[in-house]
Design a protein around this motif. Structure first.
Motif, PDB file in Angstrom:
ATOM      1  N   PRO A  97      28.902  77.701   9.664  1.00 36.06           N
ATOM      2  CA  PRO A  97      28.603  78.367   8.600  1.00 36.06           C
ATOM      3  C   PRO A  97      27.430  78.847   8.595  1.00 36.06           C
ATOM      4  O   PRO A  97      26.506  79.471   7.625  1.00 36.06           O
ATOM      5  CB  PRO A  97      29.251  76.923   7.364  1.00 36.06           C
ATOM      6  CG  PRO A  97      28.494  75.715   8.552  1.00 36.06           C
ATOM      7  CD  PRO A  97      29.209  75.796   9.900  1.00 36.06           C
ATOM      8  N   HIS A  98      26.496  77.976   9.566  1.00 35.26           N
ATOM      9  CA  HIS A  98      25.505  79.276   9.807  1.00 35.26           C
ATOM     10  C   HIS A  98      25.437  80.515  10.008  1.00 35.26           C
ATOM     11  O   HIS A  98      24.214  81.153   9.868  1.00 35.26           O
ATOM     12  CB  HIS A  98      23.951  77.991  10.968  1.00 35.26           C
ATOM     13  CG  HIS A  98      24.763  78.253  12.111  1.00 35.26           C
ATOM     14  ND1 HIS A  98      25.760  77.344  12.088  1.00 35.26           N
ATOM     15  CD2 HIS A  98      25.036  78.329  12.953  1.00 35.26           C
ATOM     16  CE1 HIS A  98      26.317  77.427  13.526  1.00 35.26           C
ATOM     17  NE2 HIS A  98      25.771  78.325  14.154  1.00 35.26           N
ATOM     18  N   VAL A  99      26.681  80.798  10.217  1.00 33.54           N
ATOM     19  CA  VAL A  99      26.695  81.810  10.663  1.00 33.54           C
ATOM     20  C   VAL A  99      27.582  83.296   9.539  1.00 33.54           C
ATOM     21  O   VAL A  99      27.108  84.218   8.866  1.00 33.54           O
ATOM     22  CB  VAL A  99      27.283  82.425  12.086  1.00 33.54           C
ATOM     23  CG1 VAL A  99      27.652  83.891  12.311  1.00 33.54           C
ATOM     24  CG2 VAL A  99      26.424  81.860  13.190  1.00 33.54           C
ATOM     25  N   PHE A 100      28.576  82.766   9.689  1.00 31.32           N
ATOM     26  CA  PHE A 100      29.332  83.093   8.289  1.00 31.32           C
ATOM     27  C   PHE A 100      29.225  82.244   6.745  1.00 31.32           C
ATOM     28  O   PHE A 100      29.635  83.458   5.285  1.00 31.32           O
ATOM     29  CB  PHE A 100      30.718  82.972   9.006  1.00 31.32           C
ATOM     30  CG  PHE A 100      30.650  83.525  10.211  1.00 31.32           C
ATOM     31  CD1 PHE A 100      31.083  84.474   9.752  1.00 31.32           C
ATOM     32  CD2 PHE A 100      30.891  82.612  11.033  1.00 31.32           C
ATOM     33  CE1 PHE A 100      31.260  85.242  11.635  1.00 31.32           C
ATOM     34  CE2 PHE A 100      31.475  83.134  11.971  1.00 31.32           C
ATOM     35  CZ  PHE A 100      31.367  84.724  12.205  1.00 31.32           C
ATOM     36  N   SER A 109      20.011  71.348  12.759  1.00 29.91           N
ATOM     37  CA  SER A 109      21.557  71.412  11.540  1.00 29.91           C
ATOM     38  C   SER A 109      22.953  71.855  12.286  1.00 29.91           C
ATOM     39  O   SER A 109      23.694  71.475  11.811  1.00 29.91           O
ATOM     40  CB  SER A 109      20.692  71.978  10.429  1.00 29.91           C
ATOM     41  OG  SER A 109      19.501  71.845   9.747  1.00 29.91           O
ATOM     42  N   VAL A 110      22.570  72.232  13.014  1.00 35.75           N
ATOM     43  CA  VAL A 110      23.710  73.232  13.499  1.00 35.75           C
ATOM     44  C   VAL A 110      24.174  72.524  14.237  1.00 35.75           C
ATOM     45  O   VAL A 110      25.503  72.590  14.453  1.00 35.75           O
ATOM     46  CB  VAL A 110      23.322  74.403  14.593  1.00 35.75           C
ATOM     47  CG1 VAL A 110      24.013  75.110  16.018  1.00 35.75           C
ATOM     48  CG2 VAL A 110      22.699  75.483  13.599  1.00 35.75           C
ATOM     49  N   LYS A 111      23.791  71.554  15.617  1.00 36.76           N
ATOM     50  CA  LYS A 111      24.396  70.583  16.185  1.00 36.76           C
ATOM     51  C   LYS A 111      25.305  69.710  15.058  1.00 36.76           C
ATOM     52  O   LYS A 111      25.952  69.064  15.060  1.00 36.76           O
ATOM     53  CB  LYS A 111      23.322  69.551  16.697  1.00 36.76           C
ATOM     54  CG  LYS A 111      23.534  70.399  17.841  1.00 36.76           C
ATOM     55  CD  LYS A 111      22.076  69.889  18.820  1.00 36.76           C
ATOM     56  CE  LYS A 111      21.523  70.811  20.082  1.00 36.76           C
ATOM     57  NZ  LYS A 111      20.634  69.650  21.013  1.00 36.76           N
ATOM     58  N   SER A 112      24.311  69.257  13.619  1.00 34.31           N
ATOM     59  CA  SER A 112      24.852  68.113  12.580  1.00 34.31           C
ATOM     60  C   SER A 112      26.138  68.148  12.169  1.00 34.31           C
ATOM     61  O   SER A 112      26.926  67.896  11.932  1.00 34.31           O
ATOM     62  CB  SER A 112      23.005  68.195  11.835  1.00 34.31           C
ATOM     63  OG  SER A 112      23.380  66.808  10.914  1.00 34.31           O
ATOM     64  N   ASN A 113      25.727  69.689  11.460  1.00 31.75           N
ATOM     65  CA  ASN A 113      27.342  70.109  11.337  1.00 31.75           C
ATOM     66  C   ASN A 113      28.788  69.974  11.591  1.00 31.75           C
ATOM     67  O   ASN A 113      29.691  70.385  11.176  1.00 31.75           O
ATOM     68  CB  ASN A 113      26.789  71.754  10.116  1.00 31.75           C
ATOM     69  CG  ASN A 113      26.288  71.932   9.097  1.00 31.75           C
ATOM     70  OD1 ASN A 113      26.042  70.908   8.415  1.00 31.75           O
ATOM     71  ND2 ASN A 113      25.402  72.640   9.181  1.00 31.75           N
ATOM     72  N   LYS A 118      33.111  68.779  12.996  1.00 32.60           N
ATOM     73  CA  LYS A 118      34.648  68.155  14.150  1.00 32.60           C
ATOM     74  C   LYS A 118      35.157  67.136  13.372  1.00 32.60           C
ATOM     75  O   LYS A 118      36.175  66.678  13.449  1.00 32.60           O
ATOM     76  CB  LYS A 118      34.437  67.739  15.881  1.00 32.60           C
ATOM     77  CG  LYS A 118      33.889  69.274  15.880  1.00 32.60           C
ATOM     78  CD  LYS A 118      33.444  69.108  17.596  1.00 32.60           C
ATOM     79  CE  LYS A 118      33.843  68.194  18.242  1.00 32.60           C
ATOM     80  NZ  LYS A 118      33.948  67.988  19.618  1.00 32.60           N
ATOM     81  N   ALA A 119      34.808  66.328  12.912  1.00 34.34           N
ATOM     82  CA  ALA A 119      34.590  64.499  12.279  1.00 34.34           C
ATOM     83  C   ALA A 119      35.601  64.206  11.074  1.00 34.34           C
ATOM     84  O   ALA A 119      36.909  64.112  10.853  1.00 34.34           O
ATOM     85  CB  ALA A 119      33.197  63.883  12.073  1.00 34.34           C
ATOM     86  N   ASP A 120      35.441  65.751  10.030  1.00 31.37           N
ATOM     87  CA  ASP A 120      36.564  66.141   8.879  1.00 31.37           C
ATOM     88  C   ASP A 120      37.746  66.407   9.793  1.00 31.37           C
ATOM     89  O   ASP A 120      38.735  65.794   8.757  1.00 31.37           O
ATOM     90  CB  ASP A 120      35.494  67.400   8.059  1.00 31.37           C
ATOM     91  CG  ASP A 120      34.566  66.175   7.499  1.00 31.37           C
ATOM     92  OD1 ASP A 120      34.421  65.442   7.865  1.00 31.37           O
ATOM     93  OD2 ASP A 120      33.645  67.345   6.914  1.00 31.37           O
ATOM     94  N   GLU A 121      37.568  67.296  10.645  1.00 35.81           N
ATOM     95  CA  GLU A 121      39.128  67.759  11.125  1.00 35.81           C
ATOM     96  C   GLU A 121      39.601  66.838  11.710  1.00 35.81           C
ATOM     97  O   GLU A 121      40.601  66.587  11.732  1.00 35.81           O
ATOM     98  CB  GLU A 121      39.065  69.139  12.443  1.00 35.81           C
ATOM     99  CG  GLU A 121      38.504  70.442  11.317  1.00 35.81           C
ATOM    100  CD  GLU A 121      37.794  71.000  12.292  1.00 35.81           C
ATOM    101  OE1 GLU A 121      38.555  70.569  14.378  1.00 35.81           O
ATOM    102  OE2 GLU A 121      37.077  72.076  12.371  1.00 35.81           O
TER     103      GLU A 121
END
Length: 206
Positions: A97-100, A109-113, A118-121
């Protein structure tokens, strides 16, 4: 015709009735050994800083395995290479989401997201154990690192690190090698021992 289209068409011809009899009789299960072998050969080429020609060849061998599996599924009316490519493209777009999108672009933030997505999936797949989705076929050390990482993210509770004077990755490798030698001397299977330890850890209640 692109080279991807050419490769997919080549695979269809090879598995056609008048194609290669060996290719026709292969299944997902029978090809697993070749997928693993080609993946390890690619990893070795990367770690040895192989020349581009060798890297291209090894990457191609891995890609061929993906195309092979996709063609087996297509012939069974299940899915094809286009769907495989589309699925991973959709997943990677959603995980960036940080790119698109407009999510923060700093590395933390990138690592956290990434971990949250992945956890949501994983939640959608109703994973109940910390090692669900971590392939049992992974080398024991690699599997252990993945399970420990999940435990840390989920519970923040980890086994206590062993006391040692190891101060570098090289020294750590030497220490592991010494432990493997201990296993040899005792007649133990080092891979199995670590797999069992990871399994026991994953089954623990925290």
């Amino acid at each position: 015709m692109s080279n991807i289209e050419r490769l997919v068409e080549l695979m269809r011809i090879m598995r056609a009735e008048d194609g290669c009899p060996w290719d026709r009789e292969q299944t997902h299960a029978s090809l697993v050994q070749y997928l693993l072998e080609e993946s390890y050969e690619l990893a070795e080429a990367i770690e040895n800083s192989a020349a581009d020609d060798e890297l291209v060849e090894e990457l191609g061998d891995v890609l061929f395995q993906v195309v092979f599996h996709s063609e087996i599924a297509r012939a069974d009316g299940r899915f094809d290479f286009e769907r495989v490519a589309g699925a991973v493209a959709d997943k990677m777009r959603a995980r960036h989401p940080h790119v698109f999108g407009d999510a923060p672009r700093d590395i933390d933030s990138v690592k956290s997201n990434w971990e949250r997505l992945k956890a949501d999936e994983a939640g959608k797949r109703e994973r109940k154990r910390v090692d669900d989705g971590v392939p049992v076929a992974l080398p024991a050390l690699q599997r252990a690192q993945k399970v420990l990482g999940r435990l840390e993210r989920r519970d923040g509770v980890l086994p206590k690190a062993a006391d040692s004077n190891v101060g570098s990755e090289e020294e750590f490798g030497d220490a592991l090698l010494a432990l493997v030698q201990t296993a040899r001397e005792q007649g133990w299977d080092a891979e199995r021992a670590l797999r069992d330890a990871v399994r026991r850890l994953a089954e623990r209640e925290f």
